[in-house]
Structure formats: C-alpha cells, structure tokens
Design an enzyme around this catalytic site. Structure first.
Site, mmCIF file in Angstrom:
data_model
loop_
_atom_site.group_PDB
_atom_site.id
_atom_site.type_symbol
_atom_site.label_atom_id
_atom_site.label_comp_id
_atom_site.label_asym_id
_atom_site.label_seq_id
_atom_site.Cartn_x
_atom_site.Cartn_y
_atom_site.Cartn_z
ATOM 1 N N TYR A 60 0.827 -1.303 -0.099
ATOM 2 C CA TYR A 60 -0.063 0.015 -0.035
ATOM 3 C C TYR A 60 0.941 1.113 0.086
ATOM 4 C CZ TYR A 60 -4.135 -2.893 1.510
ATOM 5 O OH TYR A 60 -4.821 -4.061 1.492
ATOM 6 N N PHE A 211 -13.625 -4.850 0.495
ATOM 7 C CA PHE A 211 -14.586 -4.136 -0.262
ATOM 8 C C PHE A 211 -16.010 -4.338 0.457
ATOM 9 C CE2 PHE A 211 -12.235 -5.115 -4.570
ATOM 10 C CZ PHE A 211 -11.268 -4.073 -4.218
ATOM 11 N N PRO A 212 -15.665 -4.212 1.785
ATOM 12 C CA PRO A 212 -17.152 -4.302 2.618
ATOM 13 C C PRO A 212 -18.312 -3.406 2.087
ATOM 14 C CG PRO A 212 -15.582 -3.231 4.125
ATOM 15 C CD PRO A 212 -14.969 -3.635 2.663
ATOM 16 N N LEU A 213 -17.897 -2.234 1.613
ATOM 17 C CA LEU A 213 -18.880 -1.191 1.004
ATOM 18 C C LEU A 213 -18.978 -1.333 -0.467
ATOM 19 C CD1 LEU A 213 -17.936 1.709 3.439
ATOM 20 C CD2 LEU A 213 -19.765 0.105 3.728
ATOM 21 N N GLY A 214 -18.644 -2.342 -1.059
ATOM 22 C CA GLY A 214 -18.844 -2.736 -2.345
ATOM 23 C C GLY A 214 -17.783 -2.083 -3.230
ATOM 24 N N PHE A 217 -13.256 1.540 -5.725
ATOM 25 C CA PHE A 217 -12.981 1.406 -7.351
ATOM 26 C C PHE A 217 -14.120 1.427 -8.117
ATOM 27 C CE2 PHE A 217 -9.219 -0.998 -5.213
ATOM 28 C CZ PHE A 217 -8.272 0.210 -5.274
ATOM 29 N N THR A 218 -15.156 1.069 -7.763
ATOM 30 C CA THR A 218 -16.391 1.023 -8.631
ATOM 31 C C THR A 218 -17.274 1.627 -7.878
ATOM 32 O OG1 THR A 218 -16.977 -1.245 -7.717
ATOM 33 C CG2 THR A 218 -15.695 -0.888 -9.825
HETATM 34 N N1 LIG Z 1 -6.887 -8.673 0.549
HETATM 35 C C1 LIG Z 1 -7.084 -7.757 -0.590
HETATM 36 O O1 LIG Z 1 -6.864 -8.062 -1.574
HETATM 37 C C2 LIG Z 1 -7.448 -6.459 -0.172
HETATM 38 C C3 LIG Z 1 -8.019 -5.784 -1.151
HETATM 39 C C4 LIG Z 1 -8.922 -4.729 -1.076
HETATM 40 C C5 LIG Z 1 -8.864 -4.025 0.410
HETATM 41 N N2 LIG Z 1 -8.457 -4.925 1.311
HETATM 42 C C6 LIG Z 1 -8.530 -4.506 2.684
HETATM 43 O O2 LIG Z 1 -9.815 -4.251 2.934
HETATM 44 C C7 LIG Z 1 -9.875 -3.130 3.610
HETATM 45 C C8 LIG Z 1 -11.365 -2.738 3.096
HETATM 46 O O3 LIG Z 1 -11.624 -2.509 1.708
HETATM 47 P P1 LIG Z 1 -11.738 -0.988 1.129
HETATM 48 O O4 LIG Z 1 -10.977 0.174 2.018
HETATM 49 O O5 LIG Z 1 -11.281 -0.983 -0.224
HETATM 50 O O6 LIG Z 1 -13.548 -1.131 1.200
HETATM 51 P P2 LIG Z 1 -14.639 -0.482 0.368
HETATM 52 O O7 LIG Z 1 -15.610 -1.416 0.033
HETATM 53 O O8 LIG Z 1 -13.788 0.011 -0.956
HETATM 54 O O9 LIG Z 1 -14.902 0.937 1.060
HETATM 55 C C9 LIG Z 1 -13.851 2.077 0.945
HETATM 56 C C10 LIG Z 1 -14.501 3.079 0.341
HETATM 57 O O10 LIG Z 1 -15.666 3.528 1.282
HETATM 58 C C11 LIG Z 1 -15.562 4.842 1.689
HETATM 59 N N3 LIG Z 1 -16.291 5.045 3.040
HETATM 60 C C12 LIG Z 1 -15.853 4.229 4.000
HETATM 61 N N4 LIG Z 1 -16.490 4.512 5.082
HETATM 62 C C13 LIG Z 1 -17.552 4.926 4.763
HETATM 63 C C14 LIG Z 1 -18.634 5.643 5.098
HETATM 64 N N5 LIG Z 1 -19.205 5.400 6.437
HETATM 65 N N6 LIG Z 1 -19.723 6.272 4.211
HETATM 66 C C15 LIG Z 1 -19.268 6.553 3.250
HETATM 67 N N7 LIG Z 1 -18.399 6.179 2.684
HETATM 68 C C16 LIG Z 1 -17.197 5.492 3.460
HETATM 69 C C17 LIG Z 1 -14.045 5.246 1.535
HETATM 70 O O11 LIG Z 1 -14.012 6.627 1.369
HETATM 71 P P3 LIG Z 1 -13.534 7.772 2.369
HETATM 72 O O12 LIG Z 1 -12.009 7.532 2.423
HETATM 73 O O13 LIG Z 1 -13.790 8.975 1.816
HETATM 74 O O14 LIG Z 1 -14.357 7.423 3.640
HETATM 75 C C18 LIG Z 1 -13.798 4.593 0.414
HETATM 76 O O15 LIG Z 1 -14.161 5.177 -0.756
HETATM 77 C C19 LIG Z 1 -8.805 -2.259 2.858
HETATM 78 O O16 LIG Z 1 -8.767 -0.919 3.534
HETATM 79 C C20 LIG Z 1 -7.671 -3.181 3.008
HETATM 80 O O17 LIG Z 1 -7.112 -3.029 4.149
HETATM 81 C C21 LIG Z 1 -7.832 -6.197 0.941
#
Ligand SMILES: NC(=O)c1ccc[n+]([C@@H]2O[C@H](COP(=O)([O-])OP(=O)(O)OC[C@H]3O[C@@H](n4cnc5c(N)ncnc54)[C@H](OP(=O)(O)O)[C@@H]3O)[C@@H](O)[C@H]2O)c1
Length: 297
Positions: A60, A211-214, A217-218
């Site tokens: 990262y 990607f708990p919020l979907g 990236f998309t």
């Molecule tokens: N193993 C793997 O290959 C892999 C791949 C991807 C991710 N991960 C891990 O999984 C974690 C979670 O995935 P992700 O961060 O990609 O999740 P996500 O589902 O993409 O959610 C993150 C997005 O949601 C927004 N967000 C977060 N909280 C929110 C809220 N309360 N209301 C509205 N928008 C909100 C964030 O923007 P803001 O910054 O503006 O809040 C960001 O745009 C990552 O941080 C990483 O540690 C692992």
C-alpha cells in the site's frame, strides 16, 4: 464470544469492527496521501476508539501505509493486532512486479517486520490472484504456505491467512497449515463468495471481507446509497446506507470481522458505531433482496 462486539481473529480475541488501512495511501493506493496529518489523525482516532485490529500491506503505497502506522502508533497499544498480506510488490512507478515465490514471500514478511517495527506479525495473509486473474500461473500453493509455515515456526508470524482465494485453496490451507482468517471480497452488493463463507462457518475460521462497502474503485458507497432496500432500512434505523451494509455483514457470521477502509475520521466514527446497530429479521429479509452488482479490484 463474550458479547456481540467481540469475536476472534484466529485464536486472538478482537473487536468485530477493525480498520482497513488501504485508503490511507494516495490515489490508486499509490504514493503518499494528499494530507499525511489527516491520515495520522484517522489512525490515532481508530485506536482511541478501541480499534484493536488493523489490516495493512507493504504494497500500500508501497511502504507509505506501513510507515504511517509505525510513525503514528508505535509503540503499539497492548493488544493491537496488525495483519498484513504478501504475494505482490510494486515498484516506484506503481507497476506490479512478480513477488509470490516462497523466497519472495519470506522477503516481504521481513520487510513488514521492519517497517511495522515488530518482532512478530499477528497474521500474514497469502494474497493469491486466482480470483482476479484465473489465467495467471502462480507458484504452487503448498510451497507458498510452506514458506509462511517456516516463518511461523521461527516465531516471525503468529498466524497464516489466505486472501482472494477460491474454496479449494481455503480447504488446502486449512488441512495443511491451519489458518487464522480468510480475507476475500464480500458485501451486500457482491455475495459471490457465499461458498467460502460457508466453509469458514463450517471450520470456525474468521472471515474478513474486503470491499465491505462494495469497493471504492467502482463506486460502492454511492451504489449503496442508491439502493432502495438499503435506503429503507437506513431510514428506519436513522443510520447511513454504509452503516446498514456493514451491519448486514456482521449479521452473516459471528466470526466475521469488519475492516472498513476510510481516509476520514467522520466515516471511521460512523463505521465503528455500527456495533450499536441491531438489524432485525425483517431488515435482513428486506436486505436479501438487494440487487447484486459486479465490483472491481
Ligand atoms: N486482500 C486484498 O486483496 C484486499 C483488497 C482490497 C482491500 N483490502 C483491505 O480491506 C479493507 C477494506 O476495503 P476497502 O477500504 O477497499 O473497502 P471499500 O468497500 O472500497 O470501502 C472504502 C470506500 O468507502 C468509503 N467509505 C468508508 N466508510 C464510509 C462511510 N461510513 N460512508 C461513506 N463512505 C465510506 C471510503 O471513502 P472515504 O475514504 O472517503 O471514507 C472508500 O471510498 C482495505 O482498507 C484493506 O485493508 C484487502
């Protein structure tokens, strides 16, 4: 399990809502964030609010997020669990480099130990690419797991996990080395990993959806807000669509741990407050009707 807000990361008790640090890097998970102080404030607030499980990766940034974690939080509070992943590297231009041979994995674990400034990492996920790119030729799974098991024997890793994997890989990992978690993409918008979730339930393995919020990236959070079922439940409880999506995940399995990623203190606080939201059976039935949508990586 003592109460609804705690569960287990493998054998370690943790709160069910942790923090994913990926969003702290610059755009495209590359380079430093626009405002490093704001990123540090998110990390400090997370720990202040009791977060005891942070997910990260050397790639990262690369290096950026692990450095931010160490600079901001070291010496770490007692009981803070750091989880990283190995199996890929990026160069200074952001290009992805091959990095999944057993020797690469060992090197990457050493990098994480140094950058996080710990003697042992609580859990290291083997990040495979079998879901992202089914045609990619990957090193033999048994050799990769064997390399991580060597490091576990040496005391450098407490637990091994697997990430971005199909059910067959999870089974092999359970049977050969034993695992502390599976980290796969899963959310109310993308339930395609139901088989692996079932397998985790069957073996009582912790399941950590990314990607708990979907997926940022998309446009995941925007899609949640636009979904009528999610919006109706959000209105009923006076909470946000993102909180409904996270609450739905918590209701799926008592060893499901959340690591929502955010670069904002306000979103962090909102995400941690999900521990106090209780979706009832009517809500869960309504949310099962949410239309799945494809998500990117
Ligand atoms: N193993 C793997 O290959 C892999 C791949 C991807 C991710 N991960 C891990 O999984 C974690 C979670 O995935 P992700 O961060 O990609 O999740 P996500 O589902 O993409 O959610 C993150 C997005 O949601 C927004 N967000 C977060 N909280 C929110 C809220 N309360 N209301 C509205 N928008 C909100 C964030 O923007 P803001 O910054 O503006 O809040 C960001 O745009 C990552 O941080 C990483 O540690 C692992």
């Amino acid at each position: 399990m003592t109460d609804q807000s705690t569960s287990f990361l493998g054998h370690l008790p943790v709160r069910r809502i942790g923090f994913g640090a990926m969003q702290l890097a610059g755009p495209g998970v590359f380079g430093p964030p626009a405002d490093p102080d704001a990123a540090r404030a998110v990390l400090r607030r997370a720990v202040e609010l009791g977060v005891d499980h942070i997910d990260t990766a050397q790639f990262y940034g690369p290096d950026v997020v692990n450095d931010l974690i160490r600079e901001t939080l070291h010496p770490y509070p007692e009981g803070l669990r750091l989880v990283t992943k190995v199996g890929a590297t990026r160069d200074d231009t952001g290009a992805w480099l091959p990095g999944a041979e057993p020797a690469d994995l060992k090197h990457q674990v050493e990098q994480n130990l140094r950058s996080l400034s710990v003697e042992r990492i609580d859990l290291v996920n083997l990040r495979r690419f079998e879901r992202d790119d089914p045609d990619r030729v990957e090193p033999a799974l048994e050799d990769q797991l064997g390399a991580l098991a060597d490091l576990r024997d040496e005391g450098k890793i407490d637990m091994i996990g697997v990430s971005s994997v199909h059910a067959a890989t999870v089974r092999t990992a359970i049977e050969t080395v034993g695992i502390g978690e599976v980290q796969n993409p899963f959310s109310i918008l993308d339930r395609s990993d139901a088989e692996v979730l079932d397998l985790c339930r069957e073996h009582q393995v912790s399941y950590v959806p990314y990607f708990p919020l979907g997926s940022a990236f998309t446009g995941g959070p925007a899609a949640l807000a636009a979904d009528p079922q999610v919006a109706a439940v959000a209105t009923k409880h006076g909470v946000s669509p993102s909180q409904v999506a996270l609450g739905w995940l918590l209701a799926q399995y008592d060893r499901l741990l959340l690591i929502p990623g955010t670069s904002s203190v306000a979103h962090l606080e909102e995400n941690l407050a999900v521990a106090d939201i209780h979706l009832d059976d009517d809500d869960l039935v309504a949310l099962d009707k949410v239309e799945p949508r494809p998500v990117g990586h």
